[in-house]
Design an enzyme around this catalytic site. Structure first.
Site: not given
Length: 382
Positions: A270, A358, A238, A55, A356, A266, A311
């Site tokens: 979007q 994870e 990403g 990302s 995130h 993430c 974003f």
């Protein structure tokens, strides 16, 4: 352009922002020049996971923690096969690595992978500048790329670089071929994961829960997804502007039409926002770090979470929205600035979060979200 040079720490370097502000320091990592969007990360640890997070493609990361590199680098913690940041900015790099797991120093790894960085600058002043003016294009120059070149010429190079807004980058970082992460222990479910810049820990967290994960390229079609006969579909994190991701949005809409359990993280959040008809917008300086407070509105609990996004989704916080796929609501919100941090559909099994869970690197407060995904697949199977 990079030139790998030993003794880079003694080489002068300069950081030039697109608005003309200049910081002078010393080269860190590779010597040469690099460009990207200047962003700051507030994490005090986890720099190896940050560097290898896809990302961060085309971004120059400024570390707000003053001392970086003391635990060195190992071959176990990377989130992908390479460093993705365009450049790295630290104030006080560690002179030696001091950790039993370290296999080499951070500056050696940056040099080995050709990542141009700068050290010895006032990163607190740079961070305040980015908070006030917003994330912006930047260049780092050292060695022949800097020697004898006027500041005005360096600034002109920076201003020629493309903006992050409007950038379509996910296909540049995603896998080119499908691969499978097997379930750990007894296989319970199959998930098709669309790789838009996926971190390695994400399919591992699913595998821990008995999920066999088929990781597909960013260009995967709905036919590719359903060819693996999935119990659920996942859209990953990403880089880039979600407004450019028309292909993944159309694929997600096809998944929503079939009412397959769906989870997004993430960039995937979007994409879900766009698939439901919401807009997206660029944040002034984004959220990056492992200490962001988020409230799960479905439980009322507050989590400390790991973020990396510039974003966000433009969805109403104060009401349930009607969408082509049923009712939707904002499920998570950032307590610092009220940015949408999660969405869920109320009439079918689909949800997403902007951060995130994870936890690589980061706190484990949000690990339950993978269990929530499992529960959706269990309910659908039942």
């Amino acid at each position: 352009m990079t030139t790998s040079t030993r003794g880079a720490a003694k080489t002068p370097a300069v950081l030039v922002l697109e608005d003309g502000r200049i910081f002078r320091g010393r080269a860190y990592g590779a010597v040469g020049e690099t460009f990207g969007e200047a962003v700051f990360s507030t994490g005090m640890t986890g720099y190896q996971e940050t560097l290898t997070d896809p990302s961060y493609h085309r971004q120059v990361v400024v570390m707000t923690a003053p001392h970086v590199g003391n635990t060195g680098v190992n071959d176990e913690d990377p989130e992908s096969a390479r460093i993705w940041v365009s450049g790295y900015v630290v104030r006080d790099p560690a002179r030696v690595s001091s950790n039993w797991r370290a296999q080499r120093s951070l500056d050696e790894e940056l040099e080995r992978q050709g990542v141009v960085g700068i050290s010895g600058i006032d990163t607190r002043a740079l961070t305040r500048h980015l908070r006030e003016r917003g994330a912006m294009r930047v260049g780092i120059f050292s060695g022949e790329a800097w020697s004898g070149v006027r500041d005005e010429a360096l600034l002109a190079k920076v201003q020629e670089q493309p903006q992050m807004k409007g950038a379509n980058l996910s296909a540049e970082v995603a896998t080119k071929e499908t691969y499978v992460v097997p379930a750990i222990g007894t296989k319970k479910f199959t998930v098709a994961a669309v790789d838009l810049g996926i971190k390695g820990m994400t399919p591992y967290r699913m595998a821990e829960r008995g999920i066999e994960v088929h990781v597909l390229p960013a260009t995967a079609t709905a036919e590719d997804i359903y060819a693996v006969n999935p119990d659920g579909v996942f859209f990953s994190n990403g880089p880039g502007d979600p407004a450019t991701a028309d292909g993944p949005v159309a694929v997600m809409q096809a998944v929503l039409e079939r009412k397959t359990p769906l989870f997004g993280i993430c960039f995937g959040n979007q994409i879900l926002g766009r698939a439901l008809g919401f807009g997206t917008y660029k944040l002034k300086y984004g959220h990056r770090g492992i200490n962001q407070p988020v409230q799960d509105r479905t439980t009322g609990k507050v989590e400390v979470t790991a973020h990396n996004h510039g974003f966000a989704v433009d969805a109403p916080l104060d009401k349930i929205s009607d969408t082509p796929f049923g009712r939707a609501e904002v499920s998570h919100v950032c307590l610092n600035d009220d940015v949408v941090e999660g969405l869920q559909l109320l009439d079918q099994p689909a949800f997403s979060v902007q951060y995130h869970p994870e936890a690589a690197a980061g706190p484990h407060d949000a690990a339950y979200l993978f269990d929530r995904f499992v529960s959706l697949m269990e309910a659908e199977r039942a």
